[in-house]
Scaffold this active site. Structure first.
Site, PDB file in Angstrom:
ATOM      1  N   ASP A  28      65.149  11.934  36.241  1.00 61.34           N
ATOM      2  CA  ASP A  28      66.531  12.356  35.440  1.00 61.34           C
ATOM      3  C   ASP A  28      67.485  11.530  35.795  1.00 61.34           C
ATOM      4  OD1 ASP A  28      67.090  15.586  34.277  1.00 61.34           O
ATOM      5  OD2 ASP A  28      68.698  14.116  34.790  1.00 61.34           O
ATOM      6  N   ILE A  29      68.277  11.153  34.604  1.00 66.81           N
ATOM      7  CA  ILE A  29      69.442  10.274  34.743  1.00 66.81           C
ATOM      8  C   ILE A  29      70.447  10.861  35.592  1.00 66.81           C
ATOM      9  CG2 ILE A  29      70.492  10.615  32.740  1.00 66.81           C
ATOM     10  CD1 ILE A  29      69.592   7.255  33.941  1.00 66.81           C
ATOM     11  N   GLU A  87      69.043  20.775  25.905  1.00 67.36           N
ATOM     12  CA  GLU A  87      69.817  19.491  25.705  1.00 67.36           C
ATOM     13  C   GLU A  87      68.660  18.679  24.921  1.00 67.36           C
ATOM     14  OE1 GLU A  87      71.500  17.830  29.122  1.00 67.36           O
ATOM     15  OE2 GLU A  87      71.291  15.743  28.149  1.00 67.36           O
ATOM     16  N   HIS A  92      59.981  18.947  28.073  1.00 66.75           N
ATOM     17  CA  HIS A  92      60.013  18.258  29.528  1.00 66.75           C
ATOM     18  C   HIS A  92      60.065  19.409  30.341  1.00 66.75           C
ATOM     19  CE1 HIS A  92      64.379  18.767  27.772  1.00 66.75           C
ATOM     20  NE2 HIS A  92      64.673  18.861  29.089  1.00 66.75           N
ATOM     21  N   HIS A  94      61.090  19.810  34.328  1.00 63.31           N
ATOM     22  CA  HIS A  94      61.909  19.265  35.547  1.00 63.31           C
ATOM     23  C   HIS A  94      61.331  19.487  36.722  1.00 63.31           C
ATOM     24  CE1 HIS A  94      65.828  18.873  33.344  1.00 63.31           C
ATOM     25  NE2 HIS A  94      65.338  19.900  32.597  1.00 63.31           N
TER      26      HIS A  94
HETATM   27  P1  5GP Z   1      67.477  19.928  29.425  1.00 66.49           P
HETATM   28  O1  5GP Z   1      67.091  19.538  28.123  1.00 66.49           O
HETATM   29  O2  5GP Z   1      66.215  20.484  30.115  1.00 66.49           O
HETATM   30  O3  5GP Z   1      68.475  21.214  29.310  1.00 66.49           O
HETATM   31  O4  5GP Z   1      68.329  18.855  30.036  1.00 66.49           O
HETATM   32  C1  5GP Z   1      67.902  17.387  29.594  1.00 66.49           C
HETATM   33  C2  5GP Z   1      67.869  16.838  30.967  1.00 66.49           C
HETATM   34  O5  5GP Z   1      67.185  15.393  30.382  1.00 66.49           O
HETATM   35  C3  5GP Z   1      69.050  16.690  31.720  1.00 66.49           C
HETATM   36  O6  5GP Z   1      68.806  17.039  33.090  1.00 66.49           O
HETATM   37  C4  5GP Z   1      69.722  15.101  31.630  1.00 66.49           C
HETATM   38  O7  5GP Z   1      70.243  14.806  32.769  1.00 66.49           O
HETATM   39  C5  5GP Z   1      68.392  14.507  31.325  1.00 66.49           C
HETATM   40  N1  5GP Z   1      68.540  13.223  30.338  1.00 66.49           N
HETATM   41  C6  5GP Z   1      69.129  13.376  29.118  1.00 66.49           C
HETATM   42  N2  5GP Z   1      69.114  12.299  28.529  1.00 66.49           N
HETATM   43  C7  5GP Z   1      68.729  11.391  29.348  1.00 66.49           C
HETATM   44  C8  5GP Z   1      68.102  10.033  29.387  1.00 66.49           C
HETATM   45  O8  5GP Z   1      68.472   9.236  28.312  1.00 66.49           O
HETATM   46  N3  5GP Z   1      67.448   9.495  30.447  1.00 66.49           N
HETATM   47  C9  5GP Z   1      66.845  10.282  31.243  1.00 66.49           C
HETATM   48  N4  5GP Z   1      66.210   9.609  32.518  1.00 66.49           N
HETATM   49  N5  5GP Z   1      67.346  11.655  31.697  1.00 66.49           N
HETATM   50  C10 5GP Z   1      68.038  12.098  30.594  1.00 66.49           C
END
Ligand code: 5GP
Length: 131
Positions: A28-29, A87, A92, A94
């Site tokens: 995760d970035i 987001e 995905h 985690h």
């Molecule tokens: P969620 O969709 O589960 O709420 O969160 C998306 C997760 O993806 C977040 O923790 C965010 O930091 C990570 N994320 C979003 N865009 C990128 C990206 O371009 N690269 C990486 N490695 N992680 C990302």
């Protein structure tokens, strides 16, 4: 194509932790803790529970192997598995190495680690995954 598909295809760079023909794992970035990893199906599906049963089973088994690699690389009490997907509209999981439940609070401030450290973390997990 989703941003995570572009990552799995190598069009957007990522810190690779594990892969096979169907699934891809990368850091995760903005990690909650060091070793916070995302696991995705290469097939573009938004909602994890829209995956077919057998695909979901293989996805979970792959995530289990990644979790074991994370735990070997970053000793912790357990590796937490969390699915949000609020987001990025590409399924995905985690995986978060946990020393306490506070480590999986998504309201916590995220880490921003230097590129060399991110690479070193990913390499360590990848090496364990390949054992
Ligand atoms: P969620 O969709 O589960 O709420 O969160 C998306 C997760 O993806 C977040 O923790 C965010 O930091 C990570 N994320 C979003 N865009 C990128 C990206 O371009 N690269 C990486 N490695 N992680 C990302």
């Amino acid at each position: 194509m989703s941003i995570f598909s572009k990552i799995a295809e190598g069009e957007i760079p990522s810190y690779k932790c594990a892969e096979n023909e169907e699934f891809y794992a990368f850091l995760d970035i903005n990690p909650l803790v060091k070793g916070h990893t995302l696991v995705i199906p290469r097939r573009e599906v938004d909602y994890i529970f829209d995956l077919e049963d057998d695909e979901l089973a293989r996805y979970q088994v792959f995530a289990k192997k990644v979790a074991k690699a994370i735990k070997a690389a970053f000793p912790c009490i357990k590796v937490a598995q969390v699915v949000l997907g609020l987001e990025v509209p590409h399924a995905h999981i985690h995986l978060i190495p946990m020393q306490s439940e506070k480590d999986v609070n998504f309201s916590n401030e995220k880490l921003s680690l230097p590129a060399e450290e991110m690479q070193a973390i990913a390499d360590k997990i990848y090496a364990e995954f390949c054992k």
